[in-house]
Design a protein around this motif. Structure first.
Motif, PDB file in Angstrom:
ATOM      1  N   GLU A 145       0.841  -1.187   0.000  1.00 24.90           N
ATOM      2  CA  GLU A 145       0.000   0.000   0.000  1.00 24.90           C
ATOM      3  C   GLU A 145       0.881   1.242   0.000  1.00 24.90           C
ATOM      4  O   GLU A 145       1.996   1.238   0.509  1.00 24.90           O
ATOM      5  CB  GLU A 145      -0.928   0.000   1.218  1.00 24.90           C
ATOM      6  CG  GLU A 145      -1.992  -1.072   1.181  1.00 24.90           C
ATOM      7  CD  GLU A 145      -3.019  -0.912   2.286  1.00 24.90           C
ATOM      8  OE1 GLU A 145      -3.742   0.114   2.271  1.00 24.90           O
ATOM      9  OE2 GLU A 145      -3.096  -1.790   3.150  1.00 24.90           O
ATOM     10  N   SER A 146       0.364   2.316  -0.563  1.00 27.54           N
ATOM     11  CA  SER A 146       1.111   3.563  -0.649  1.00 27.54           C
ATOM     12  C   SER A 146       0.669   4.537   0.437  1.00 27.54           C
ATOM     13  O   SER A 146      -0.500   4.592   0.800  1.00 27.54           O
ATOM     14  CB  SER A 146       0.898   4.202  -2.028  1.00 27.54           C
ATOM     15  OG  SER A 146       1.418   5.513  -2.056  1.00 27.54           O
ATOM     16  N   LYS A 147       1.623   5.322   0.944  1.00 27.35           N
ATOM     17  CA  LYS A 147       1.282   6.351   1.926  1.00 27.35           C
ATOM     18  C   LYS A 147       0.475   7.470   1.290  1.00 27.35           C
ATOM     19  O   LYS A 147      -0.147   8.271   1.983  1.00 27.35           O
ATOM     20  CB  LYS A 147       2.553   6.921   2.552  1.00 27.35           C
ATOM     21  CG  LYS A 147       3.493   7.623   1.575  1.00 27.35           C
ATOM     22  CD  LYS A 147       4.737   8.118   2.294  1.00 27.35           C
ATOM     23  CE  LYS A 147       5.723   8.790   1.334  1.00 27.35           C
ATOM     24  NZ  LYS A 147       6.934   9.272   2.013  1.00 27.35           N
ATOM     25  N   TYR A 148       0.475   7.519  -0.049  1.00 28.01           N
ATOM     26  CA  TYR A 148      -0.288   8.540  -0.752  1.00 28.01           C
ATOM     27  C   TYR A 148      -1.676   8.041  -1.150  1.00 28.01           C
ATOM     28  O   TYR A 148      -2.476   8.798  -1.688  1.00 28.01           O
ATOM     29  CB  TYR A 148       0.443   8.967  -2.030  1.00 28.01           C
ATOM     30  CG  TYR A 148       1.827   9.520  -1.779  1.00 28.01           C
ATOM     31  CD1 TYR A 148       2.004  10.783  -1.231  1.00 28.01           C
ATOM     32  CD2 TYR A 148       2.962   8.771  -2.096  1.00 28.01           C
ATOM     33  CE1 TYR A 148       3.277  11.289  -1.007  1.00 28.01           C
ATOM     34  CE2 TYR A 148       4.232   9.275  -1.881  1.00 28.01           C
ATOM     35  CZ  TYR A 148       4.386  10.534  -1.336  1.00 28.01           C
ATOM     36  OH  TYR A 148       5.631  11.024  -1.119  1.00 28.01           O
ATOM     37  N   GLN A 149      -1.952   6.758  -0.891  1.00 32.51           N
ATOM     38  CA  GLN A 149      -3.192   6.173  -1.376  1.00 32.51           C
ATOM     39  C   GLN A 149      -4.407   6.745  -0.667  1.00 32.51           C
ATOM     40  O   GLN A 149      -4.355   7.054   0.519  1.00 32.51           O
ATOM     41  CB  GLN A 149      -3.164   4.654  -1.183  1.00 32.51           C
ATOM     42  CG  GLN A 149      -4.095   3.896  -2.100  1.00 32.51           C
ATOM     43  CD  GLN A 149      -3.854   4.240  -3.552  1.00 32.51           C
ATOM     44  OE1 GLN A 149      -2.765   4.057  -4.054  1.00 32.51           O
ATOM     45  NE2 GLN A 149      -4.859   4.756  -4.203  1.00 32.51           N
ATOM     46  N   ARG A 199       6.478  13.958  -5.229  1.00 34.28           N
ATOM     47  CA  ARG A 199       6.433  12.745  -4.429  1.00 34.28           C
ATOM     48  C   ARG A 199       7.764  11.994  -4.517  1.00 34.28           C
ATOM     49  O   ARG A 199       8.387  11.927  -5.567  1.00 34.28           O
ATOM     50  CB  ARG A 199       5.285  11.837  -4.885  1.00 34.28           C
ATOM     51  CG  ARG A 199       3.920  12.431  -4.597  1.00 34.28           C
ATOM     52  CD  ARG A 199       2.806  11.466  -4.959  1.00 34.28           C
ATOM     53  NE  ARG A 199       1.494  12.036  -4.672  1.00 34.28           N
ATOM     54  CZ  ARG A 199       0.340  11.428  -4.917  1.00 34.28           C
ATOM     55  NH1 ARG A 199       0.339  10.220  -5.459  1.00 34.28           N
ATOM     56  NH2 ARG A 199      -0.807  12.015  -4.618  1.00 34.28           N
ATOM     57  N   GLN A 254      10.411  17.366   3.966  1.00 37.45           N
ATOM     58  CA  GLN A 254      10.801  16.012   4.364  1.00 37.45           C
ATOM     59  C   GLN A 254      12.144  15.993   5.063  1.00 37.45           C
ATOM     60  O   GLN A 254      12.334  15.278   6.056  1.00 37.45           O
ATOM     61  CB  GLN A 254      10.840  15.098   3.132  1.00 37.45           C
ATOM     62  CG  GLN A 254       9.486  14.823   2.503  1.00 37.45           C
ATOM     63  CD  GLN A 254       8.539  14.135   3.463  1.00 37.45           C
ATOM     64  OE1 GLN A 254       8.926  13.253   4.230  1.00 37.45           O
ATOM     65  NE2 GLN A 254       7.272  14.536   3.438  1.00 37.45           N
TER      66      GLN A 254
END
Length: 296
Positions: free
Chosen positions: A37-41, A160, A291
C-alpha cells in the motif's frame, strides 16, 4: 448512475497513484492491486497482488471489470538495465499474466503503461521489455479482440518521493548536499510532464473511443536541456548550488529524441491546461525541504 469498475495494477506506485486519484475524482470504482500500500493512497480498495503469480491476479480482477491499467513492473531504467532477468520476468511475463487474466475476466479495454524508450535503440533491457510487451498487447487484440491503449510516457516528475522520480531525487540531493552531479554533458533534451497532468490524460483515454487500439505519447509541452533544468533549480534555490557535469556519456539514455527506429506509429497527447515546469519544480523543492526538516 454507477460508473465503470477499474483495476490499476501498480496503483500504489509513482505514476499509478496519480492515475488512481484522477479516476476516483471522476467517480469510477477503483481497485488498487500492488505488492504494498502507498502512503499517498486514498480510499480505493487495496488488494495485495504479485504480477508473477497468476492466481493472485485473476482473483483480484472482479467479474464485472471494465478497464484494466497496468503500471506494475520495473519503472526504473537504471535498475532494469542492471537486472535483465528480473526485468524480463516483471515487465514482460508479469504484463502477460495481467493481460491474460484481463482477457479471461472479459475486460473491455486494457491500458498498458509503456515508455518513450520503446521507440529508441537506447534503454537497453528496459526499452526492450516495454517494446516486447507492446507487441504482445497488440497480438491479443488480433487474436482475442481485446481492445487496448498503449501509453508511452516520457519524463514524468512530481513532488512525491519515488525512486523513479528523477527530478525529485535531483532536488533532494541538491537540498542535502548543495550540488547537482550529472554523468552527461547537460545537453540532453527532455519534455517533462507533471504526473498529475499525465494522470488526467491517462484517464481521458478511457472516455473517448478514438484512443482505442492506439499508441499514445505523453510528454510535456516544452523541450528543455538538462543543463537548463539544473540552472532553473539553482536559480529557484538562490544560486547556492554547485553543478558538476562529468561528461562521462549517458549510457542507455537517449540524448535529444527517443525516435531511433520505427515501431508502431503513436499519437502525441498534450494537456491543456498543464502544470508549469517552474511551478512544479518549486513544489518539489518545498516538499524536499519539508521532508528533510522532518528527518533532521
Amino acid at each position: 448512475m454507477k460508473r465503470d469498475k477499474i483495476i490499476v495494477f501498480g496503483g500504489a506506485g509513482f505514476l499509478g497513484g496519480y492515475v488512481v486519484y484522477e479516476l476516483e475524482t471522476r467517480g469510477y470504482e477503483v481497485i488498487v492491486a500492488d505488492l504494498y500500500e502507498s502512503k499517498y493512497q486514498s480510499g480505493s480498495k487495496f488488494i495485495h497482488c504479485d504480477i508473477l503469480n497468476f492466481d493472485t491476479i485473476i482473483n483480484a480482477i472482479p467479474d464485472d471489470i471494465s478497464f484494466v491499467y497496468n503500471f506494475a513492473g520495473f519503472a526504473s531504467l537504471e535498475k532494469a538495465n542492471n537486472d535483465p532477468v528480473n526485468t524480463v520476468q516483471l515487465n514482460i511475463n508479469g504484463n502477460l499474466n495481467v493481460l491474460e487474466a484481463s482477457r479471461q475476466k472479459g475486460c473491455k479495454q486494457f491500458i498498458f503503461a509503456s515508455s518513450a524508450y520503446a521507440m529508441t535503440d537506447k534503454g537497453s533491457f528496459y526499452g526492450i521489455s516495454k517494446l516486447a510487451s507492446e507487441k504482445i498487447v497488440e497480438e491479443y487484440k488480433k487474436k482475442y479482440n481485446l481492445d487496448y491503449t498503449i501509453i508511452r510516457y516520457g519524463s514524468v516528475y512530481s513532488e512525491r518521493d519515488f525512486d523513479n522520480n528523477y527530478i525529485y531525487g535531483l532536488i533532494k540531493n541538491a537540498v542535502l548536499n548543495k550540488e547537482i552531479i550529472h554523468s552527461g554533458d547537460g545537453e540532453e533534451i527532455r519534455e517533462y510532464i507533471h504526473a498529475a497532468d499525465a494522470a488526467v490524460s491517462s484517464a481521458d483515454i478511457i472516455e473517448d473511443a478514438k484512443y482505442k487500439n492506439q499508441h499514445i505519447i505523453l510528454t510535456g509541452h516544452e523541450k528543455i536541456k538538462r543543463i537548463e533544468l539544473f540552472q532553473m533549480i539553482n536559480e529557484i534555490m538562490g544560486g547556492e548550488l554547485t553543478i558538476k557535469l562529468q561528461k562521462l556519456g549517458y549510457k542507455s539514455h537517449y540524448k535529444t529524441t527517443p525516435y531511433s527506429f520505427q515501431p508502431t506509429v503513436s499519437k502525441k497527447l498534450i494537456n491543456n491546461p498543464y502544470i508549469d515546469m517552474g511551478q512544479g519544480i518549486l513544489e518539489c523543492i518545498k516538499q524536499v525541504n519539508k521532508q528533510t526538516n522532518i528527518i533532521n
